[in-house]
Design a protein around this motif. Structure first.
Motif, PDB file in Angstrom:
ATOM      1  N   PHE A 162       0.820  -1.210   0.000  1.00 62.51           N
ATOM      2  CA  PHE A 162       0.000   0.000   0.000  1.00 62.51           C
ATOM      3  C   PHE A 162       0.857   1.265   0.000  1.00 62.51           C
ATOM      4  N   ILE A 163       2.062   1.182   0.566  1.00 61.75           N
ATOM      5  CA  ILE A 163       2.989   2.305   0.436  1.00 61.75           C
ATOM      6  C   ILE A 163       3.328   2.517  -1.038  1.00 61.75           C
ATOM      7  N   GLY A 164       3.494   1.407  -1.773  1.00 61.37           N
ATOM      8  CA  GLY A 164       3.736   1.502  -3.209  1.00 61.37           C
ATOM      9  C   GLY A 164       2.580   2.170  -3.937  1.00 61.37           C
ATOM     10  N   VAL A 165       1.355   1.867  -3.529  1.00 58.66           N
ATOM     11  CA  VAL A 165       0.183   2.522  -4.115  1.00 58.66           C
ATOM     12  C   VAL A 165       0.246   4.030  -3.881  1.00 58.66           C
ATOM     13  N   LEU A 166       0.610   4.431  -2.662  1.00 60.91           N
ATOM     14  CA  LEU A 166       0.714   5.860  -2.345  1.00 60.91           C
ATOM     15  C   LEU A 166       1.804   6.530  -3.176  1.00 60.91           C
ATOM     16  N   VAL A 167       2.883   5.801  -3.462  1.00 60.51           N
ATOM     17  CA  VAL A 167       3.947   6.359  -4.296  1.00 60.51           C
ATOM     18  C   VAL A 167       3.412   6.654  -5.698  1.00 60.51           C
ATOM     19  N   ILE A 168       2.574   5.752  -6.217  1.00 62.57           N
ATOM     20  CA  ILE A 168       2.007   5.970  -7.550  1.00 62.57           C
ATOM     21  C   ILE A 168       0.993   7.111  -7.542  1.00 62.57           C
ATOM     22  N   VAL A 169       0.107   7.100  -6.552  1.00 63.75           N
ATOM     23  CA  VAL A 169      -0.980   8.093  -6.506  1.00 63.75           C
ATOM     24  C   VAL A 169      -0.478   9.460  -6.066  1.00 63.75           C
ATOM     25  N   ARG A 170       0.445   9.470  -5.102  1.00 61.62           N
ATOM     26  CA  ARG A 170       1.032  10.707  -4.568  1.00 61.62           C
ATOM     27  C   ARG A 170      -0.002  11.721  -4.091  1.00 61.62           C
ATOM     28  N   PRO A 171      -0.823  11.357  -3.110  1.00 59.23           N
ATOM     29  CA  PRO A 171      -1.796  12.318  -2.585  1.00 59.23           C
ATOM     30  C   PRO A 171      -1.099  13.498  -1.918  1.00 59.23           C
ATOM     31  N   GLY A 172      -1.710  14.667  -2.049  1.00 57.57           N
ATOM     32  CA  GLY A 172      -1.146  15.850  -1.421  1.00 57.57           C
ATOM     33  C   GLY A 172      -0.098  16.563  -2.250  1.00 57.57           C
ATOM     34  N   THR A 173       0.185  16.037  -3.439  1.00 61.69           N
ATOM     35  CA  THR A 173       1.161  16.695  -4.311  1.00 61.69           C
ATOM     36  C   THR A 173       0.447  17.357  -5.478  1.00 61.69           C
ATOM     37  N   GLY A 174       1.190  18.167  -6.203  1.00 62.48           N
ATOM     38  CA  GLY A 174       0.591  18.871  -7.332  1.00 62.48           C
ATOM     39  C   GLY A 174       0.246  17.967  -8.488  1.00 62.48           C
ATOM     40  N   VAL A 175       0.819  16.748  -8.513  1.00 67.24           N
ATOM     41  CA  VAL A 175       0.553  15.845  -9.631  1.00 67.24           C
ATOM     42  C   VAL A 175      -0.550  14.845  -9.298  1.00 67.24           C
ATOM     43  N   PHE A 176      -1.120  14.946  -8.103  1.00 64.92           N
ATOM     44  CA  PHE A 176      -2.171  13.998  -7.709  1.00 64.92           C
ATOM     45  C   PHE A 176      -3.414  14.198  -8.578  1.00 64.92           C
ATOM     46  N   PRO A 289       5.178   6.290 -18.485  1.00 63.07           N
ATOM     47  CA  PRO A 289       5.046   6.474 -17.039  1.00 63.07           C
ATOM     48  C   PRO A 289       6.269   7.188 -16.478  1.00 63.07           C
ATOM     49  N   ASP A 290       6.045   8.028 -15.453  1.00 63.51           N
ATOM     50  CA  ASP A 290       7.181   8.693 -14.830  1.00 63.51           C
ATOM     51  C   ASP A 290       7.883   7.737 -13.867  1.00 63.51           C
ATOM     52  N   ALA A 291       8.991   8.193 -13.333  1.00 66.24           N
ATOM     53  CA  ALA A 291       9.805   7.336 -12.465  1.00 66.24           C
ATOM     54  C   ALA A 291       9.041   6.912 -11.219  1.00 66.24           C
ATOM     55  N   TRP A 292       8.210   7.810 -10.671  1.00 68.94           N
ATOM     56  CA  TRP A 292       7.459   7.489  -9.452  1.00 68.94           C
ATOM     57  C   TRP A 292       6.484   6.340  -9.697  1.00 68.94           C
ATOM     58  N   THR A 293       5.833   6.368 -10.860  1.00 70.84           N
ATOM     59  CA  THR A 293       4.897   5.291 -11.196  1.00 70.84           C
ATOM     60  C   THR A 293       5.625   3.953 -11.294  1.00 70.84           C
ATOM     61  N   LEU A 294       6.797   3.956 -11.922  1.00 70.23           N
ATOM     62  CA  LEU A 294       7.549   2.720 -12.063  1.00 70.23           C
ATOM     63  C   LEU A 294       8.073   2.218 -10.719  1.00 70.23           C
ATOM     64  N   VAL A 295       8.525   3.152  -9.875  1.00 71.21           N
ATOM     65  CA  VAL A 295       8.999   2.751  -8.542  1.00 71.21           C
ATOM     66  C   VAL A 295       7.845   2.179  -7.722  1.00 71.21           C
ATOM     67  N   GLY A 296       6.706   2.871  -7.746  1.00 76.97           N
ATOM     68  CA  GLY A 296       5.536   2.385  -7.005  1.00 76.97           C
ATOM     69  C   GLY A 296       5.060   1.038  -7.515  1.00 76.97           C
ATOM     70  N   ALA A 297       5.066   0.870  -8.843  1.00 80.76           N
ATOM     71  CA  ALA A 297       4.658  -0.418  -9.416  1.00 80.76           C
ATOM     72  C   ALA A 297       5.592  -1.526  -8.972  1.00 80.76           C
ATOM     73  N   GLY A 298       6.888  -1.217  -8.886  1.00 79.74           N
ATOM     74  CA  GLY A 298       7.844  -2.214  -8.419  1.00 79.74           C
ATOM     75  C   GLY A 298       7.593  -2.617  -6.972  1.00 79.74           C
ATOM     76  N   ILE A 299       7.255  -1.650  -6.134  1.00 76.45           N
ATOM     77  CA  ILE A 299       6.975  -1.941  -4.727  1.00 76.45           C
ATOM     78  C   ILE A 299       5.721  -2.797  -4.590  1.00 76.45           C
ATOM     79  N   VAL A 300       4.649  -2.409  -5.285  1.00 70.84           N
ATOM     80  CA  VAL A 300       3.393  -3.159  -5.221  1.00 70.84           C
ATOM     81  C   VAL A 300       3.582  -4.576  -5.760  1.00 70.84           C
ATOM     82  N   SER A 301       4.280  -4.688  -6.895  1.00 66.52           N
ATOM     83  CA  SER A 301       4.518  -6.009  -7.491  1.00 66.52           C
ATOM     84  C   SER A 301       5.339  -6.887  -6.552  1.00 66.52           C
ATOM     85  N   GLY A 302       6.373  -6.299  -5.966  1.00 67.29           N
ATOM     86  CA  GLY A 302       7.200  -7.056  -5.042  1.00 67.29           C
ATOM     87  C   GLY A 302       6.413  -7.568  -3.850  1.00 67.29           C
ATOM     88  N   ALA A 303       5.545  -6.718  -3.310  1.00 65.57           N
ATOM     89  CA  ALA A 303       4.715  -7.138  -2.178  1.00 65.57           C
ATOM     90  C   ALA A 303       3.765  -8.255  -2.584  1.00 65.57           C
TER      91      ALA A 303
END
Length: 327
Positions: A162-176, A289-303
């Motif tokens: 779920f931390i990986g999901v938050l990395v992809i979604v990035r709530p509270g940022t300008g790109v959310f 996809p930007d780097a954050w999306t790929l990093v978040g996808a890696g975290i979610v996939s790994g979990a």
């Protein structure tokens, strides 16, 4: 993906893991050949479903989600009826669990609506990456709804996922983007649907489970599509037929993957969906996809992969009574 058929291991790895693993205890050469076949089926199935996702996203520029669901389920019914005819006929559709099928239909169709709508709003790779959260939700829901024990390691994997999901979604940022919540909610609905499937498989045939949810989607589309109807262009009709047939074919291929191969070997290849999503997004819509999306996808996939690993390990231990099971 939830609606079109991704993540069958969320069911297979926990419900049928022991049986599949036991069946895989053949001589090493035979088991290896079976796993190769399973991997081939899974890769093919994921590719087919990824093409389906891309076609739906492309058609979503011209047709409302409700109309796409009508075509998706209507033409998929042809495939489903053919499977039912070969696996028991009308008698296999008799049920002792109508309420269970109703709840499964509601959650399954809800997941489909949310997923299709999110495809019309977000980049393809981002939607697919967020739907990887489904196994995490299934694990979390299996405790209160099924009473299944989940240990500290798997709970930790769920939290990390779920931390990986938050990395992809990035709530509270300008790109959310608020629309990013849609595929997450689709994954949650799909997880409820899969938990219900676990219960239904105790007494119901696979044909019945797929048949009733397809009928529910067709009924939903029939009731809602007229209010948003756009007459399909002649060039689009073949694609509207294809989305139904691809959905049925993709699910069949992935099911065959788990039939031939061991869950722990086959399930990781589900995540090849992200490769196709990135490729199709780039070729068709010039989306990367930007780097954050790929990093978040890696975290979610790994979990998710760790959860598959732990549940498969549990299946092995349950298959050997002399070994105390652990999670």
């Amino acid at each position: 993906m939830p609606a079109a058929g991704h993540s069958p291991s969320t069911l297979s790895s926990t419900k049928n893991g022991t049986e599949i693993l036991s069946a895989g205890r053949q001589d090493p050469g035979s088991a290896a050949n079976s796993n190769v076949s399973g991997i081939a089926f899974m890769i093919a199935g994921i590719f087919v479903v990824s093409v389906l996702d891309a076609v739906i996203k492309w058609l979503a520029d011209d047709y409302h989600t409700f109309q796409l669901i009508l075509f998706r389920c209507g033409f998929a019914l042809v495939f489903v009826l053919a499977v039912v005819a070969r696996t028991g006929g009308p008698r296999s559709l008799l049920t002792r669990r109508p309420v269970g099928h109703l709840l499964r239909a509601i959650t399954g169709v809800t997941a489909m609506v949310l997923f299709f709508y999110s495809l019309s709003l977000l980049p393809l790779a981002e939607v697919i990456a967020l739907t990887f959260a489904a196994p995490l939700f299934v694990t979390a829901l299996s405790v209160p709804l099924l009473g299944e024990p989940v240990g500290v390691r798997r709970w930790s994997a769920v939290i990390v996922g779920f931390i990986g999901v938050l990395v992809i979604v990035r709530p509270g940022t300008g790109v959310f983007a608020a629309a990013a919540i849609l595929p997450v909610l689709a994954s949650l609905s799909f997880a409820f649907s899969m938990v219900l499937v676990r219960r239904l498989t105790d007494t119901e045939t696979s044909g019945a489970i797929v048949f009733y949810v397809t009928i529910a989607g067709l009924l939903f589309g029939s009731l809602t599509a007229p209010s948003v109807w756009i007459e399909p262009a002649a060039a689009h009709w073949p694609w509207l037929v294809i989305i139904g047939l691809l959905g049925g074919l993709g699910q069949f291929l992935m099911t065959q993957g788990f039939r031939f191969g061991q869950v722990a070997v086959v399930a990781p290849f589900e995540y090849t969906a992200l490769i196709w999503a990135v490729l199709f997004g780039w070729l068709i819509w010039s989306e990367l996809p930007d780097a954050w999306t790929l990093v978040g996808a890696g975290i979610v996939s790994g979990a998710g992969l760790y959860i598959v690993h732990r549940e498969t390990t549990l299946g092995r231990r349950q298959a050997a009574p002399e070994t105390p099971p652990g999670v």
